[in-house]
Design a protein around this motif. Structure first.
Motif, PDB file in Angstrom:
ATOM      1  N   TYR A 103       1.048  -1.192   0.064  1.00 35.63           N
ATOM      2  CA  TYR A 103       0.244   0.424   0.106  1.00 35.63           C
ATOM      3  C   TYR A 103       1.237   1.464   0.579  1.00 35.63           C
ATOM      4  O   TYR A 103       0.229   2.085  -0.717  1.00 35.63           O
ATOM      5  CB  TYR A 103      -0.864   0.130   1.119  1.00 35.63           C
ATOM      6  N   SER A 104       1.542   1.395   0.726  1.00 34.63           N
ATOM      7  CA  SER A 104       3.368   2.541   1.217  1.00 34.63           C
ATOM      8  C   SER A 104       3.590   2.759  -0.270  1.00 34.63           C
ATOM      9  O   SER A 104       3.424   3.715  -0.653  1.00 34.63           O
ATOM     10  CB  SER A 104       3.808   2.257   2.110  1.00 34.63           C
ATOM     11  N   PHE A 105       3.984   1.387  -1.511  1.00 33.97           N
ATOM     12  CA  PHE A 105       4.427   1.831  -2.762  1.00 33.97           C
ATOM     13  C   PHE A 105       3.748   2.456  -3.250  1.00 33.97           C
ATOM     14  O   PHE A 105       3.684   3.213  -4.165  1.00 33.97           O
ATOM     15  CB  PHE A 105       5.129   0.167  -2.425  1.00 33.97           C
ATOM     16  N   TYR A 106       2.627   1.884  -3.756  1.00 32.85           N
ATOM     17  CA  TYR A 106       1.556   2.237  -3.980  1.00 32.85           C
ATOM     18  C   TYR A 106       0.948   3.548  -4.201  1.00 32.85           C
ATOM     19  O   TYR A 106       0.944   4.419  -4.938  1.00 32.85           O
ATOM     20  CB  TYR A 106      -0.184   1.600  -4.018  1.00 32.85           C
ATOM     21  N   VAL A 107       0.768   4.483  -2.487  1.00 33.08           N
ATOM     22  CA  VAL A 107       0.521   5.720  -2.517  1.00 33.08           C
ATOM     23  C   VAL A 107       1.944   6.467  -3.197  1.00 33.08           C
ATOM     24  O   VAL A 107       1.502   8.023  -3.576  1.00 33.08           O
ATOM     25  CB  VAL A 107       0.556   5.928  -1.211  1.00 33.08           C
ATOM     26  N   GLY A 108       2.764   5.676  -2.944  1.00 30.24           N
ATOM     27  CA  GLY A 108       3.977   6.869  -3.440  1.00 30.24           C
ATOM     28  C   GLY A 108       4.353   7.107  -4.980  1.00 30.24           C
ATOM     29  O   GLY A 108       4.007   7.917  -5.491  1.00 30.24           O
ATOM     30  N   ILE A 109       3.640   5.642  -5.943  1.00 32.09           N
ATOM     31  CA  ILE A 109       3.654   5.660  -7.379  1.00 32.09           C
ATOM     32  C   ILE A 109       2.820   6.415  -7.389  1.00 32.09           C
ATOM     33  O   ILE A 109       2.700   8.004  -8.648  1.00 32.09           O
ATOM     34  CB  ILE A 109       4.075   4.287  -7.582  1.00 32.09           C
ATOM     35  N   VAL A 110       1.484   6.251  -6.878  1.00 31.47           N
ATOM     36  CA  VAL A 110       0.535   7.383  -7.964  1.00 31.47           C
ATOM     37  C   VAL A 110       0.838   8.406  -7.406  1.00 31.47           C
ATOM     38  O   VAL A 110       0.097   9.423  -8.052  1.00 31.47           O
ATOM     39  CB  VAL A 110      -0.714   6.711  -7.172  1.00 31.47           C
ATOM     40  N   VAL A 111       0.902   9.237  -6.152  1.00 29.51           N
ATOM     41  CA  VAL A 111       0.742  10.724  -5.397  1.00 29.51           C
ATOM     42  C   VAL A 111       1.991  11.153  -6.486  1.00 29.51           C
ATOM     43  O   VAL A 111       1.930  12.549  -6.701  1.00 29.51           O
ATOM     44  CB  VAL A 111       1.559  10.312  -4.194  1.00 29.51           C
ATOM     45  N   VAL A 112       3.166  10.295  -7.042  1.00 34.86           N
ATOM     46  CA  VAL A 112       4.310  11.134  -6.904  1.00 34.86           C
ATOM     47  C   VAL A 112       4.173  11.409  -8.718  1.00 34.86           C
ATOM     48  O   VAL A 112       4.156  12.767  -9.316  1.00 34.86           O
ATOM     49  CB  VAL A 112       6.134  10.557  -6.820  1.00 34.86           C
ATOM     50  N   THR A 113       3.220  10.881  -9.362  1.00 34.69           N
ATOM     51  CA  THR A 113       2.880  10.738 -10.739  1.00 34.69           C
ATOM     52  C   THR A 113       1.945  11.313 -11.064  1.00 34.69           C
ATOM     53  O   THR A 113       2.343  12.379 -12.220  1.00 34.69           O
ATOM     54  CB  THR A 113       2.301   8.556 -11.052  1.00 34.69           C
ATOM     55  N   VAL A 114       1.363  11.735 -10.457  1.00 36.80           N
ATOM     56  CA  VAL A 114       0.085  12.828 -10.403  1.00 36.80           C
ATOM     57  C   VAL A 114       0.668  14.918  -9.940  1.00 36.80           C
ATOM     58  O   VAL A 114       0.654  15.071 -10.948  1.00 36.80           O
ATOM     59  CB  VAL A 114      -1.224  11.941  -9.556  1.00 36.80           C
ATOM     60  N   ALA A 115       0.919  14.807  -8.980  1.00 34.15           N
ATOM     61  CA  ALA A 115       1.831  15.241  -8.787  1.00 34.15           C
ATOM     62  C   ALA A 115       2.876  15.922  -9.781  1.00 34.15           C
ATOM     63  O   ALA A 115       2.496  16.955 -10.237  1.00 34.15           O
ATOM     64  CB  ALA A 115       2.438  15.556  -7.472  1.00 34.15           C
ATOM     65  N   ALA A 116       3.755  15.097 -10.396  1.00 29.75           N
ATOM     66  CA  ALA A 116       4.607  15.489 -11.315  1.00 29.75           C
ATOM     67  C   ALA A 116       4.025  15.733 -12.443  1.00 29.75           C
ATOM     68  O   ALA A 116       4.606  17.250 -12.780  1.00 29.75           O
ATOM     69  CB  ALA A 116       5.944  14.478 -11.559  1.00 29.75           C
TER      70      ALA A 116
END
Length: 300
Positions: free
Chosen positions: A99-112
């Motif tokens: 879940y933590s890895f999933y959160v990091g990927i999605v958040v960084v992808t959307v924000a970046a």
């Protein structure tokens, strides 16, 4: 002929970009250690179903709040103990990495993605539009990040998906400001002028000519934002505004264990250590990326 052959040999001996990157990255031992921990974190997230000894939501009612290394029938059934509902903490930690890895990927992808596009627009836009975009970003940055995320999740509703959306919105202004600053420093250089004279359109100048030369600081920011996203998601989960029980998310595990902190130390300690080690590893890796990608920090 001699000068030509020497020039050719120097060009041949020059290391490729990946080898040069690894050369400077490995000089930072902490970054290399952080990289290996991050790789282990990724592998655990991918193979959690195979590694975990139990189902993360299975409740063993006869083994409530069992301490770590509790032996039952001559074997250790729960290496890190159980929580108040009899669930295996090790299994929940392993699935929580996913879940933590999933959160990091999605958040960084959307924000970046959003931040880079808006930053490019601001860098090439007329002065009045640039001023409007940057003032909006300044307003967002004026709020404490966690408080703004809490407000957004309260509006959208408590869930892991809404928490990721809120964290991405909070982190986006950092990418906008970073991309805009890089664009402003690059757009006046000769290669941009040459591309403009050659007839390159505005979109080609933005995404093909200028953007590749602005990626180094953005990559470093993405690595640091990854750890920030994990921390903010855990904080929202701890406050009951992120992932909801029985989801084995590290922040939610901490929230469920608050009332047992004095008589069952393991239910709080292991999720907290998982967050600490993961975030520390990513931050160390981000420092190594900065050293390897920033030409000003490279030693000759």
């Amino acid at each position: 002929m001699t000068e030509t052959s020497e020039t050719a040999s120097q060009a041949t001996d020059r290391p490729g970009p990946l080898r040069e990157f690894w050369y400077y990255f490995r000089e930072n031992r902490g970054a290399v250690m952080g990289l290996w921990i991050f790789v282990a974190f990724v592998l655990v997230a991918l193979f959690a179903d195979l590694i975990a000894p139990h189902d993360p939501t299975a409740q063993f009612r006869k083994n409530l709040l069992q301490p770590p290394f509790w032996q039952e029938g001559g074997s250790i059934a729960f290496p890190l103990g159980t929580d108040a509902l009899g669930r295996d903490i090790l299994s929940r930690l392993l699935h929580g990495a996913r879940y933590s890895f999933y959160v990091g990927i999605v958040v960084v992808t959307v924000a970046a993605s959003g931040g880079i596009v808006i930053g490019l627009i601001a860098g090439f836009a007329p002065r009045w539009l640039d001023a409007i975009i940057m003032r909006i970003m300044d307003i967002i940055l004026a709020f404490p990040s966690l408080l703004l995320a809490l407000v957004l999740v309260a509006i959208l509703g408590p869930s892991l998906t809404n928490a990721m959306i809120a964290i991405a919105i909070v982190l986006q202004p950092h990418y906008v400001r970073l991309t805009r600053a890089s664009v402003l420093s690059e757009r006046s250089k000769d290669y941009v002028t040459a591309a403009r004279v050659a007839g390159a359109g505005r979109l080609r100048l933005m995404f093909v000519t200028v953007l590749p030369n602005c990626l180094s600081p953005i990559i470093v920011q993405a690595a640091l934002s990854f750890s920030t996203a994990i921390l903010d998601a855990a904080a929202l989960g701890f406050l009951g505004m992120g992932a909801q029980p029985p989801t084995p998310e590290w922040g939610t595990m901490l929230a469920e264990a608050r009332e047992f902190i004095l008589r069952a130390w393991w239910v709080v300690t292991f999720p907290g250590l998982a967050i600490l080690v993961t975030v520390l590893a990513i931050n160390l890796m981000g420092d190594g990326l900065r050293d390897a990608l920033d030409p000003k920090l490279k030693r000759s």
